[in-house]
Enzyme design. Structure first.
Site, mmCIF file in Angstrom:
data_model
loop_
_atom_site.group_PDB
_atom_site.id
_atom_site.type_symbol
_atom_site.label_atom_id
_atom_site.label_comp_id
_atom_site.label_asym_id
_atom_site.label_seq_id
_atom_site.Cartn_x
_atom_site.Cartn_y
_atom_site.Cartn_z
ATOM 1 N N SER A 124 0.830 -1.203 0.000
ATOM 2 C CA SER A 124 0.000 0.000 0.000
ATOM 3 C C SER A 124 0.864 1.252 0.000
ATOM 4 O O SER A 124 1.978 1.259 0.553
ATOM 5 C CB SER A 124 -0.863 -0.014 1.262
ATOM 6 O OG SER A 124 -1.427 1.237 1.485
ATOM 7 N N TYR A 148 -1.636 -1.068 10.696
ATOM 8 C CA TYR A 148 -1.931 -1.679 9.388
ATOM 9 C C TYR A 148 -0.770 -1.434 8.422
ATOM 10 O O TYR A 148 -0.252 -2.366 7.794
ATOM 11 C CB TYR A 148 -3.240 -1.110 8.813
ATOM 12 C CG TYR A 148 -3.402 -1.380 7.333
ATOM 13 C CD1 TYR A 148 -3.647 -2.677 6.879
ATOM 14 C CD2 TYR A 148 -3.280 -0.351 6.396
ATOM 15 C CE1 TYR A 148 -3.765 -2.932 5.512
ATOM 16 C CE2 TYR A 148 -3.403 -0.600 5.041
ATOM 17 C CZ TYR A 148 -3.650 -1.892 4.602
ATOM 18 O OH TYR A 148 -3.762 -2.151 3.258
ATOM 19 N N LYS A 152 2.220 -3.986 6.468
ATOM 20 C CA LYS A 152 2.606 -4.012 5.043
ATOM 21 C C LYS A 152 4.120 -3.866 4.896
ATOM 22 O O LYS A 152 4.752 -4.582 4.112
ATOM 23 C CB LYS A 152 1.889 -2.889 4.274
ATOM 24 C CG LYS A 152 0.389 -3.080 4.156
ATOM 25 C CD LYS A 152 0.060 -4.278 3.287
ATOM 26 C CE LYS A 152 -1.412 -4.576 3.214
ATOM 27 N NZ LYS A 152 -1.714 -5.882 2.631
ATOM 28 N N ASN A 198 -14.182 4.239 3.967
ATOM 29 C CA ASN A 198 -13.543 4.836 2.792
ATOM 30 C C ASN A 198 -14.515 5.717 2.016
ATOM 31 O O ASN A 198 -15.735 5.574 2.114
ATOM 32 C CB ASN A 198 -12.988 3.737 1.874
ATOM 33 C CG ASN A 198 -11.914 2.940 2.562
ATOM 34 O OD1 ASN A 198 -12.125 1.781 2.905
ATOM 35 N ND2 ASN A 198 -10.777 3.544 2.792
HETATM 36 P P1 NAD Z 1 -10.806 -7.155 1.024
HETATM 37 O O1 NAD Z 1 -10.990 -7.157 2.500
HETATM 38 O O2 NAD Z 1 -11.975 -6.896 0.155
HETATM 39 O O3 NAD Z 1 -10.131 -8.536 0.554
HETATM 40 C C1 NAD Z 1 -9.265 -9.267 1.399
HETATM 41 C C2 NAD Z 1 -9.786 -10.704 1.414
HETATM 42 O O4 NAD Z 1 -8.931 -11.488 2.257
HETATM 43 C C3 NAD Z 1 -11.203 -10.827 1.985
HETATM 44 O O5 NAD Z 1 -11.999 -11.554 1.075
HETATM 45 C C4 NAD Z 1 -11.026 -11.579 3.305
HETATM 46 O O6 NAD Z 1 -12.128 -12.404 3.579
HETATM 47 C C5 NAD Z 1 -9.753 -12.350 3.039
HETATM 48 N N1 NAD Z 1 -8.957 -12.659 4.235
HETATM 49 C C6 NAD Z 1 -8.594 -11.838 5.240
HETATM 50 N N2 NAD Z 1 -7.845 -12.488 6.138
HETATM 51 C C7 NAD Z 1 -7.712 -13.765 5.681
HETATM 52 C C8 NAD Z 1 -7.060 -14.926 6.184
HETATM 53 N N3 NAD Z 1 -6.381 -14.908 7.331
HETATM 54 N N4 NAD Z 1 -7.150 -16.065 5.470
HETATM 55 C C9 NAD Z 1 -7.841 -16.110 4.301
HETATM 56 N N5 NAD Z 1 -8.487 -15.056 3.793
HETATM 57 C C10 NAD Z 1 -8.415 -13.890 4.481
HETATM 58 O O7 NAD Z 1 -9.628 -6.102 0.708
HETATM 59 P P2 NAD Z 1 -9.156 -5.512 -0.693
HETATM 60 O O8 NAD Z 1 -9.547 -4.080 -0.716
HETATM 61 O O9 NAD Z 1 -9.526 -6.401 -1.791
HETATM 62 O O10 NAD Z 1 -7.579 -5.548 -0.458
HETATM 63 C C11 NAD Z 1 -6.780 -6.640 -0.893
HETATM 64 C C12 NAD Z 1 -5.358 -6.404 -0.421
HETATM 65 O O11 NAD Z 1 -4.898 -5.150 -0.909
HETATM 66 C C13 NAD Z 1 -5.236 -6.323 1.105
HETATM 67 O O12 NAD Z 1 -4.034 -6.948 1.485
HETATM 68 C C14 NAD Z 1 -5.167 -4.847 1.379
HETATM 69 O O13 NAD Z 1 -4.457 -4.564 2.549
HETATM 70 C C15 NAD Z 1 -4.426 -4.341 0.142
HETATM 71 N N6 NAD Z 1 -4.691 -2.929 -0.163
HETATM 72 C C16 NAD Z 1 -5.985 -2.503 -0.331
HETATM 73 C C17 NAD Z 1 -6.235 -1.151 -0.596
HETATM 74 C C18 NAD Z 1 -7.653 -0.642 -0.757
HETATM 75 O O14 NAD Z 1 -7.851 0.580 -0.696
HETATM 76 N N7 NAD Z 1 -8.657 -1.472 -0.968
HETATM 77 C C19 NAD Z 1 -5.174 -0.238 -0.715
HETATM 78 C C20 NAD Z 1 -3.869 -0.722 -0.548
HETATM 79 C C21 NAD Z 1 -3.641 -2.071 -0.286
HETATM 80 N N1 UDP Z 2 -12.867 11.015 3.320
HETATM 81 C C1 UDP Z 2 -13.871 11.917 3.668
HETATM 82 N N2 UDP Z 2 -15.039 11.413 4.189
HETATM 83 C C2 UDP Z 2 -15.250 10.083 4.384
HETATM 84 C C3 UDP Z 2 -14.228 9.172 4.003
HETATM 85 C C4 UDP Z 2 -13.044 9.679 3.494
HETATM 86 O O1 UDP Z 2 -13.713 13.124 3.528
HETATM 87 O O2 UDP Z 2 -16.310 9.701 4.883
HETATM 88 C C5 UDP Z 2 -11.609 11.546 2.757
HETATM 89 C C6 UDP Z 2 -10.392 11.217 3.596
HETATM 90 O O3 UDP Z 2 -10.189 12.218 4.561
HETATM 91 C C7 UDP Z 2 -9.284 11.176 2.547
HETATM 92 C C8 UDP Z 2 -9.999 10.712 1.279
HETATM 93 O O4 UDP Z 2 -11.394 10.914 1.509
HETATM 94 O O5 UDP Z 2 -8.803 12.477 2.311
HETATM 95 C C9 UDP Z 2 -9.754 9.234 0.970
HETATM 96 O O6 UDP Z 2 -10.031 8.490 2.145
HETATM 97 P P1 UDP Z 2 -10.119 6.909 2.151
HETATM 98 O O7 UDP Z 2 -10.440 6.494 3.562
HETATM 99 O O8 UDP Z 2 -11.030 6.449 1.072
HETATM 100 O O9 UDP Z 2 -8.657 6.444 1.723
HETATM 101 P P2 UDP Z 2 -7.208 6.746 2.392
HETATM 102 O O10 UDP Z 2 -6.524 7.703 1.468
HETATM 103 O O11 UDP Z 2 -7.400 7.273 3.750
HETATM 104 O O12 UDP Z 2 -6.572 5.406 2.343
#
Ligand code: NAD
Ligand code: UDP
Length: 334
Positions: A124, A148, A152, A198
């Site tokens: 991330s 968190y 990572k 989010n």
């Molecule tokens: P998500 O929660 O939708 O998907 C993660 C999946 O992993 C879920 O289906 C959950 O059930 C499963 N899971 C969690 N713990 C587990 C375990 N111990 N064993 C088996 N399955 C497990 O999240 P996402 O948004 O799809 O994110 C996927 C990856 O990307 C994550 O590692 C997250 O940290 C990373 N990431 C997400 C974002 C974002 O904004 N969505 C941004 C940066 C990084």
């Molecule tokens: N944000 C907001 N209201 C909300 C949720 C998010 O104003 O209810 C703003 C937050 O402050 C950030 C941007 O939207 O500036 C993106 O936030 P998000 O939580 O989606 O992702 P982040 O960048 O924190 O991972």
């Protein structure tokens, strides 16, 4: 090529599964459903017309994971599984360290035992220090602000150490910026439990009348309109990035890190105004105090992924908003 997606029924994993199946990869998924639903498997199959093998297991259970690897004979692993809520990680740090680190260590042990040599990991942008100059480069200083983000960073280091120790393991670490949007079918998308943390899922729920209004956290930042700036990337573009990473990893030795973002920053108000132009001004908002831990502005230097992976994003902010709205409407009907 046969690929195991851990956490493959989640938001990013399910979109990646679709892209890979469409491209002819064989896909298997392991997910404990802690943040996803089993019906997503059927939706992936409905979109692609292809079958997916699914194991409902927890990566923290190494015996079960071992059984999956024994049968699987995987060419590569994409590791999405993990806990991802920043606020929750501050309240429950041990749960986050235990789940995210243990599941990765178990995965690496199985990869070693069954001689799987290719790994792609979901990292991330939150690993970067907010002191870095913009845009954020892969070589920037790393200093996450919460547990968190530290999971990572620690996992990135564990993977690098394991690549060094094994010699024959290659890894690509992808640092995602802000994925939003949904597949055009409206069948899969982001569907958090409870009140969303989010921005985009909050907006779509306000637009559909499930929540009253959006609180915009802070409008006194030193940005063009006072609201925070982020690099929003369409989840389908992000999913395609994984396919390009799989192409790259075939000939890769060691470990490489790539940002996946568009390279362009948009403010919270840009997102809300774009969304309102699509839905007919249904998103009411109020300005609220800043959210603790938010950075003012961050966006990716996307040049390494462009040059190294041939990664270019296709979708605009409007596309992201339209697809997210379409998914929320579709998801509400049932
Ligand atoms: P998500 O929660 O939708 O998907 C993660 C999946 O992993 C879920 O289906 C959950 O059930 C499963 N899971 C969690 N713990 C587990 C375990 N111990 N064993 C088996 N399955 C497990 O999240 P996402 O948004 O799809 O994110 C996927 C990856 O990307 C994550 O590692 C997250 O940290 C990373 N990431 C997400 C974002 C974002 O904004 N969505 C941004 C940066 C990084
Ligand atoms: N944000 C907001 N209201 C909300 C949720 C998010 O104003 O209810 C703003 C937050 O402050 C950030 C941007 O939207 O500036 C993106 O936030 P998000 O939580 O989606 O992702 P982040 O960048 O924190 O991972």
């Amino acid at each position: 090529m046969k690929v195991l997606l851990t956490g493959g029924l989640g938001y990013i994993g399910s979109h990646t599964a679709v892209e890979l199946l469409d491209d002819g990869y064989e896909v298997e998924i392991v997910d404990n459903l802690s943040n996803s639903k089993e019906e997503t498997k059927g939706k992936i199959e409905q979109i692609t017309g292809k079958k997916v093998v699914f194991y409902k297991e927890d990566l923290c259970n190494i015996e079960k994971l071992d059984e999956i690897f024994k049968k699987g004979k995987y060419d590569a692993i994409i590791h999405f599984a993990g806990l991802k809520a920043v606020g929750e990680s501050v309240e429950q740090p041990l749960r986050y360290y235990e789940t995210n680190l243990l599941s990765t260590i178990n995965l690496l042990k199985c990869m070693r035992k069954y001689d799987v040599k290719k790994l792609i990991f979901s990292s991330s942008a939150c690993v970067y220090s907010m002191d870095n100059e913009l845009p954020f480069k892969e070589t920037g200083k790393l200093s996450p602000l919460n547990p968190y983000g530290r999971t990572k960073l620690f996992i990135e280091e564990i993977i690098k150490d394991e690549c060094f120790a094994r010699g024959d393991l290659s890894a690509i670490i992808l640092r995602y910026f802000n994925p939003i949007g949904a597949h055009k079918s409206g069948l899969i998308g982001e569907d958090p439990n409870g009140i969303p943390n989010n921005l985009m899922p909050y907006i779509t729920r306000v637009a559909l009348g499930k929540l009253d209004h959006l609180n915009i956290f802070g409008h006194d930042y030193h940005t063009k309109d006072g609201t925070c700036i982020r690099d929003y990337i369409h989840v389908v573009d992000l999913a395609r990035g994984h396919k390009l990473a799989l192409d790259k990893i075939k000939d890769l030795k060691g470990c490489e890190v790539y940002n996946l973002g568009t390279g362009t920053g948009y403010s919270v108000l840009d997102v809300v105004n774009t969304f309102n132009s699509i839905c007919g001004d249904k998103v009411r908002y109020e300005f609220a105090p800043r959210r603790e831990g938010d950075s003012e502005c961050n966006y990716a230097d996307a040049s390494k992924a462009k040059n190294g992976l041939n990664f270019k994003t296709k979708y605009s902010l409007k596309d992201m908003c339209e697809s997210a709205y379409n998914y929320e409407k579709n998801n509400t009907k049932k």
